[in-house]
Design an enzyme around this catalytic site. Structure first.
Site, mmCIF file in Angstrom:
data_model
loop_
_atom_site.group_PDB
_atom_site.id
_atom_site.type_symbol
_atom_site.label_atom_id
_atom_site.label_comp_id
_atom_site.label_asym_id
_atom_site.label_seq_id
_atom_site.Cartn_x
_atom_site.Cartn_y
_atom_site.Cartn_z
ATOM 1 N N GLU A 46 0.842 -1.205 0.000
ATOM 2 C CA GLU A 46 0.000 0.000 0.000
ATOM 3 C C GLU A 46 0.872 1.248 0.000
ATOM 4 O OE1 GLU A 46 -2.517 2.651 3.083
ATOM 5 O OE2 GLU A 46 -2.154 0.554 3.609
ATOM 6 N N ASP A 50 0.725 3.797 -3.144
ATOM 7 C CA ASP A 50 0.343 5.192 -2.951
ATOM 8 C C ASP A 50 1.280 6.114 -3.730
ATOM 9 O OD1 ASP A 50 -1.069 7.392 -1.284
ATOM 10 O OD2 ASP A 50 1.042 7.710 -0.826
ATOM 11 N N ASP A 119 -7.208 1.044 0.604
ATOM 12 C CA ASP A 119 -5.875 0.476 0.838
ATOM 13 C C ASP A 119 -5.581 -0.666 -0.129
ATOM 14 O OD1 ASP A 119 -5.586 2.257 2.895
ATOM 15 O OD2 ASP A 119 -5.909 0.791 4.500
ATOM 16 N N GLU A 122 -4.625 0.623 -3.569
ATOM 17 C CA GLU A 122 -3.241 1.097 -3.592
ATOM 18 C C GLU A 122 -2.251 -0.058 -3.528
ATOM 19 O OE1 GLU A 122 -3.348 5.571 -1.738
ATOM 20 O OE2 GLU A 122 -3.231 3.893 -0.324
#
Length: 229
Positions: A46, A50, A119, A122
């Protein structure tokens, strides 16, 4: 065909390392209940996803809008990579059905929890980047995110709290309240959870890196609820 083969077919990519794909969909609650299996949760993916998502979206905006000011591009990017948008993207590709959860988290409704779905989206981006490279990430976003940018969905960056107030107060006086439900994470990387209550009814929940972002996220979910009834 097992679920991971189904998922790869759905997203249109074959993973050389299927364990990496599985990790992207593994919540920490699942790891806690399956310690003997030596599985890893998706938190590190994650973190990577991101950054990859911010880079690819930034690059797309930079090239698509050559005359747009930096401040406006920053606001657009924030609207694209915020939690409600990520949840929308995750739902569009049916990611929730593949998430591996612990029994307690499953019973608590974790499979539909907005922060969890954001989450997972990502972490999938992070896994796709590691396994297939940045070009495949761009190809995936060309299906899921970039068409919405092209359609102008993010040209009008909105103060969602103000917009919600305008929507609910069109016909009557109402009381809008925002509650901070709690916070998670270390001091340098906190996340806040918030809910918005209209006349005593919870209409939306969201999270963000600041209390204000969490309230904006909750307001955006409330607007989505009201406009899709």
């Amino acid at each position: 065909m097992n679920q991971w083969e189904e998922l790869q077919e759905s997203v249109g990519f074959d993973f050389k390392d299927v364990e990496l794909l599985k990790q992207a969909f593994t919540h920490s609650s699942y790891v806690n209940e399956h310690r003997r299996e030596n599985v890893k949760d998706n938190e590190r993916l994650e973190f990577l996803g991101d950054a990859v998502l911010e880079l690819t979206v930034s690059n797309y905006l930079f090239n698509k809008y050559p005359d747009m000011a930096e401040g406006h591009m920053t606001k657009m990017r924030a609207a694209i990579v915020c939690e409600p948008s990520l949840v929308e993207f995750a739902e569009a590709v049916h990611f929730s059905k593949y998430v591996r959860l612990g029994k307690g988290e499953e019973k608590a409704g974790g499979r539909t929890r907005p922060a969890l779905l954001a989450d997972v989206f990502e972490s999938f981006i992070g896994a796709l980047y590691l396994d297939n490279g940045i070009d495949k990430v761009v190809t995936f976003l060309e299906r899921v995110i970039f068409p919405k940018i092209d359609a102008g969905a993010y040209l009008q960056t909105v103060d969602y709290k103000t917009q919600l107030q305008e929507i609910v107060q069109r016909d009557r006086d109402v009381l809008i309240e925002y509650d901070i439900l709690g916070e998670t994470g270390p001091a340098h990387n906190k996340a806040f959870d918030a809910q918005v209550i209209v006349n005593g009814q919870v209409l939306g929940k969201g999270s963000g890196r600041t209390k204000k972002q969490a309230e904006q996220s909750a307001a955006q979910f409330a607007i989505n609820q009201l406009t899709h009834r």
